[in-house]
Design a protein around this motif. Sequence first.
Motif, PDB file in Angstrom:
ATOM      1  N   PRO A  99       0.826  -1.214   0.000  1.00 32.86           N
ATOM      2  CA  PRO A  99       0.000   0.000   0.000  1.00 32.86           C
ATOM      3  C   PRO A  99       0.857   1.258   0.000  1.00 32.86           C
ATOM      4  O   PRO A  99       2.059   1.218   0.286  1.00 32.86           O
ATOM      5  CB  PRO A  99      -0.804  -0.127   1.299  1.00 32.86           C
ATOM      6  CG  PRO A  99       0.101  -0.919   2.197  1.00 32.86           C
ATOM      7  CD  PRO A  99       0.862  -1.869   1.307  1.00 32.86           C
ATOM      8  N   THR A 100       0.233   2.355  -0.313  1.00 29.84           N
ATOM      9  CA  THR A 100       0.933   3.636  -0.277  1.00 29.84           C
ATOM     10  C   THR A 100       1.103   4.099   1.163  1.00 29.84           C
ATOM     11  O   THR A 100       0.266   3.794   2.022  1.00 29.84           O
ATOM     12  CB  THR A 100       0.144   4.694  -1.067  1.00 29.84           C
ATOM     13  OG1 THR A 100      -1.177   4.795  -0.510  1.00 29.84           O
ATOM     14  CG2 THR A 100       0.056   4.302  -2.529  1.00 29.84           C
ATOM     15  N   PRO A 101       2.179   4.816   1.472  1.00 26.82           N
ATOM     16  CA  PRO A 101       2.379   5.323   2.842  1.00 26.82           C
ATOM     17  C   PRO A 101       1.226   6.220   3.272  1.00 26.82           C
ATOM     18  O   PRO A 101       0.638   6.947   2.473  1.00 26.82           O
ATOM     19  CB  PRO A 101       3.693   6.099   2.739  1.00 26.82           C
ATOM     20  CG  PRO A 101       4.388   5.529   1.540  1.00 26.82           C
ATOM     21  CD  PRO A 101       3.310   5.145   0.584  1.00 26.82           C
ATOM     22  N   MET A 102       0.899   6.125   4.557  1.00 24.66           N
ATOM     23  CA  MET A 102      -0.200   6.894   5.125  1.00 24.66           C
ATOM     24  C   MET A 102       0.331   7.840   6.192  1.00 24.66           C
ATOM     25  O   MET A 102       1.233   7.465   6.948  1.00 24.66           O
ATOM     26  CB  MET A 102      -1.262   5.964   5.727  1.00 24.66           C
ATOM     27  CG  MET A 102      -1.872   4.985   4.745  1.00 24.66           C
ATOM     28  SD  MET A 102      -2.950   3.789   5.569  1.00 24.66           S
ATOM     29  CE  MET A 102      -4.073   4.892   6.438  1.00 24.66           C
ATOM     30  N   SER A 104       0.667   9.722   9.687  1.00 28.70           N
ATOM     31  CA  SER A 104       0.434   9.325  11.087  1.00 28.70           C
ATOM     32  C   SER A 104       0.218   7.821  11.235  1.00 28.70           C
ATOM     33  O   SER A 104      -0.513   7.382  12.120  1.00 28.70           O
ATOM     34  CB  SER A 104      -0.761  10.088  11.677  1.00 28.70           C
ATOM     35  OG  SER A 104      -1.973   9.706  11.051  1.00 28.70           O
ATOM     36  N   CYS A 105       0.825   7.040  10.358  1.00 32.20           N
ATOM     37  CA  CYS A 105       0.741   5.578  10.451  1.00 32.20           C
ATOM     38  C   CYS A 105       2.152   5.021  10.532  1.00 32.20           C
ATOM     39  O   CYS A 105       3.004   5.346   9.699  1.00 32.20           O
ATOM     40  CB  CYS A 105       0.018   5.008   9.235  1.00 32.20           C
ATOM     41  SG  CYS A 105      -0.060   3.186   9.205  1.00 32.20           S
ATOM     42  N   PRO A 106       2.457   4.206  11.550  1.00 27.67           N
ATOM     43  CA  PRO A 106       3.790   3.607  11.627  1.00 27.67           C
ATOM     44  C   PRO A 106       4.127   2.859  10.344  1.00 27.67           C
ATOM     45  O   PRO A 106       3.265   2.175   9.783  1.00 27.67           O
ATOM     46  CB  PRO A 106       3.688   2.660  12.828  1.00 27.67           C
ATOM     47  CG  PRO A 106       2.594   3.231  13.662  1.00 27.67           C
ATOM     48  CD  PRO A 106       1.612   3.811  12.687  1.00 27.67           C
ATOM     49  N   PRO A 107       5.340   3.004   9.839  1.00 28.48           N
ATOM     50  CA  PRO A 107       5.701   2.333   8.579  1.00 28.48           C
ATOM     51  C   PRO A 107       5.546   0.827   8.681  1.00 28.48           C
ATOM     52  O   PRO A 107       6.002   0.201   9.630  1.00 28.48           O
ATOM     53  CB  PRO A 107       7.165   2.747   8.370  1.00 28.48           C
ATOM     54  CG  PRO A 107       7.654   3.162   9.723  1.00 28.48           C
ATOM     55  CD  PRO A 107       6.480   3.721  10.436  1.00 28.48           C
ATOM     56  N   LEU A 112      -2.392  -3.350   7.472  1.00 29.66           N
ATOM     57  CA  LEU A 112      -3.504  -3.589   8.382  1.00 29.66           C
ATOM     58  C   LEU A 112      -4.627  -2.587   8.169  1.00 29.66           C
ATOM     59  O   LEU A 112      -5.790  -2.892   8.449  1.00 29.66           O
ATOM     60  CB  LEU A 112      -3.016  -3.530   9.834  1.00 29.66           C
ATOM     61  CG  LEU A 112      -1.990  -4.595  10.250  1.00 29.66           C
ATOM     62  CD1 LEU A 112      -1.622  -4.423  11.722  1.00 29.66           C
ATOM     63  CD2 LEU A 112      -2.524  -5.996   9.997  1.00 29.66           C
ATOM     64  N   ALA A 113      -4.300  -1.391   7.685  1.00 30.99           N
ATOM     65  CA  ALA A 113      -5.335  -0.381   7.461  1.00 30.99           C
ATOM     66  C   ALA A 113      -6.313  -0.821   6.380  1.00 30.99           C
ATOM     67  O   ALA A 113      -7.452  -0.330   6.347  1.00 30.99           O
ATOM     68  CB  ALA A 113      -4.691   0.953   7.091  1.00 30.99           C
ATOM     69  N   GLN A 114      -5.922  -1.752   5.494  1.00 27.16           N
ATOM     70  CA  GLN A 114      -6.774  -2.189   4.400  1.00 27.16           C
ATOM     71  C   GLN A 114      -7.498  -3.497   4.700  1.00 27.16           C
ATOM     72  O   GLN A 114      -8.231  -3.993   3.844  1.00 27.16           O
ATOM     73  CB  GLN A 114      -5.943  -2.357   3.125  1.00 27.16           C
ATOM     74  CG  GLN A 114      -5.236  -1.094   2.680  1.00 27.16           C
ATOM     75  CD  GLN A 114      -4.453  -1.302   1.392  1.00 27.16           C
ATOM     76  OE1 GLN A 114      -4.423  -2.404   0.853  1.00 27.16           O
ATOM     77  NE2 GLN A 114      -3.833  -0.246   0.896  1.00 27.16           N
ATOM     78  N   LEU A 115      -7.286  -4.064   5.888  1.00 30.91           N
ATOM     79  CA  LEU A 115      -7.826  -5.385   6.196  1.00 30.91           C
ATOM     80  C   LEU A 115      -8.757  -5.324   7.397  1.00 30.91           C
ATOM     81  O   LEU A 115      -8.572  -4.504   8.302  1.00 30.91           O
ATOM     82  CB  LEU A 115      -6.687  -6.377   6.486  1.00 30.91           C
ATOM     83  CG  LEU A 115      -5.673  -6.596   5.360  1.00 30.91           C
ATOM     84  CD1 LEU A 115      -4.516  -7.443   5.849  1.00 30.91           C
ATOM     85  CD2 LEU A 115      -6.339  -7.244   4.162  1.00 30.91           C
ATOM     86  N   ASP A 116      -9.756  -6.217   7.389  1.00 27.92           N
ATOM     87  CA  ASP A 116     -10.623  -6.370   8.553  1.00 27.92           C
ATOM     88  C   ASP A 116     -10.461  -7.738   9.209  1.00 27.92           C
ATOM     89  O   ASP A 116     -11.088  -8.013  10.231  1.00 27.92           O
ATOM     90  CB  ASP A 116     -12.090  -6.148   8.181  1.00 27.92           C
ATOM     91  CG  ASP A 116     -12.572  -7.107   7.096  1.00 27.92           C
ATOM     92  OD1 ASP A 116     -11.753  -7.929   6.622  1.00 27.92           O
ATOM     93  OD2 ASP A 116     -13.753  -7.018   6.718  1.00 27.92           O
ATOM     94  N   VAL A 281      -5.171   1.801  13.345  1.00 28.13           N
ATOM     95  CA  VAL A 281      -4.215   0.783  12.913  1.00 28.13           C
ATOM     96  C   VAL A 281      -3.326   0.316  14.060  1.00 28.13           C
ATOM     97  O   VAL A 281      -2.918  -0.852  14.099  1.00 28.13           O
ATOM     98  CB  VAL A 281      -3.383   1.321  11.731  1.00 28.13           C
ATOM     99  CG1 VAL A 281      -2.455   2.434  12.183  1.00 28.13           C
ATOM    100  CG2 VAL A 281      -2.596   0.220  11.063  1.00 28.13           C
ATOM    101  N   THR A 282      -3.025   1.184  15.026  1.00 30.68           N
ATOM    102  CA  THR A 282      -2.223   0.750  16.164  1.00 30.68           C
ATOM    103  C   THR A 282      -2.994  -0.229  17.045  1.00 30.68           C
ATOM    104  O   THR A 282      -2.408  -1.159  17.621  1.00 30.68           O
ATOM    105  CB  THR A 282      -1.760   1.953  16.989  1.00 30.68           C
ATOM    106  OG1 THR A 282      -2.902   2.708  17.412  1.00 30.68           O
ATOM    107  CG2 THR A 282      -0.841   2.844  16.183  1.00 30.68           C
ATOM    108  N   MET A 283      -4.319  -0.049  17.143  1.00 31.66           N
ATOM    109  CA  MET A 283      -5.130  -0.991  17.909  1.00 31.66           C
ATOM    110  C   MET A 283      -5.202  -2.345  17.197  1.00 31.66           C
ATOM    111  O   MET A 283      -5.242  -3.397  17.826  1.00 31.66           O
ATOM    112  CB  MET A 283      -6.519  -0.416  18.124  1.00 31.66           C
ATOM    113  CG  MET A 283      -6.565   0.756  19.094  1.00 31.66           C
ATOM    114  SD  MET A 283      -6.035   0.308  20.784  1.00 31.66           S
ATOM    115  CE  MET A 283      -4.343   0.925  20.808  1.00 31.66           C
ATOM    116  N   LYS A 284      -5.223  -2.317  15.865  1.00 27.63           N
ATOM    117  CA  LYS A 284      -5.162  -3.572  15.121  1.00 27.63           C
ATOM    118  C   LYS A 284      -3.850  -4.300  15.407  1.00 27.63           C
ATOM    119  O   LYS A 284      -3.824  -5.528  15.570  1.00 27.63           O
ATOM    120  CB  LYS A 284      -5.295  -3.305  13.622  1.00 27.63           C
ATOM    121  CG  LYS A 284      -6.667  -2.839  13.178  1.00 27.63           C
ATOM    122  CD  LYS A 284      -6.704  -2.677  11.657  1.00 27.63           C
ATOM    123  CE  LYS A 284      -8.079  -2.231  11.177  1.00 27.63           C
ATOM    124  NZ  LYS A 284      -8.149  -2.103   9.702  1.00 27.63           N
TER     125      LYS A 284
END
Length: 309
Positions: A99-102, A104-107, A112-116, A281-284
């Motif tokens: 995925p592309t960098p987001m 405020s998201c740890p590298p 995980l941001a794209q998955l449930d 994403v950190t909680m995931k």
Amino acid sequence: MSGVVPTAPEQPTGEMENQTISPTAVSDVPPDYNSHFVPGPGGPAAPTPAGLPMGYNIPQHPGAIPLYHPTGGAHPIQYQPGKYPMTNQPAPVMWMPGPTPMPSCPPGLEYLAQLDNIHVLQHFEPLELITGFETNNRYDIKNNIDQMVYIVTEDTDDYTRNAYRNLRPFVLRVTDCLGREIMTMQRPFRCTCCCFCCSCARQELEVQCPPGVTIGFVAEHWNLCRATYSIQNQKKENVMRVNSLDGASNIGSIIRKWNGFLSTMGDADHFEIRFPLDLDVTMKAMIFGTCFLIDFMYFERTPTRRSSR
């Protein structure tokens, strides 16, 4: 694609002779020996392709399969690449597209941001089953369409693994498709000789992402009837709670699935982790880390030792 091979510049005859002198002299007369080989009749020569003079060598690309000239045939047969695949080759690993960098998201957590939900598949280790020697655990993390997301490997010395078994302190390293370590999970040693209600006997897991930067903790809570954990932030403040399944409304789940023969004979567990798609994403990542603490505490079985009789 044609390749250009550089050639050495033409040198005077004297210099070339100096460079090709061998340390040992070779006689022009072949050695005298008795041969028991009886030559047979000569076979028909392969036909020369039309339009090419005699002695002309057909250039081929590196790695190409030579042409086969059947006896009496007019056209050579060439085996096409991929038509007859080579055997004993490992199947290629299919990775989830990066995925592309987001912001405020740890590298590395952009996956995980794209998955449930994700699947945690532990490798089966035949050495543990045969010898009882505990080896470092390895896990494949995949999505719903069987694409690899992460690889998790344990980094613990042999003595610690085999002396403490499922109570051992460990370090788990999470790497992505490029081999970069994007997350580290550490479990310190906790003495279980004390009372279970004592805080020094409760298990804990620290999650770092990127390695060296703590994003939270997973802390065990004493409960007489069921397993209970708290997901905490960097300041060890409770953010979420993980309980055994009780029918209440939940925002996520960690489910251990039946893995057939591997689940019966050895430590090769299969977990499915579900969480909301829009969850932080950190909680995931923290729920992801909770799965490994549960695996080591309850499903990392000690191999049975054979009786001396």
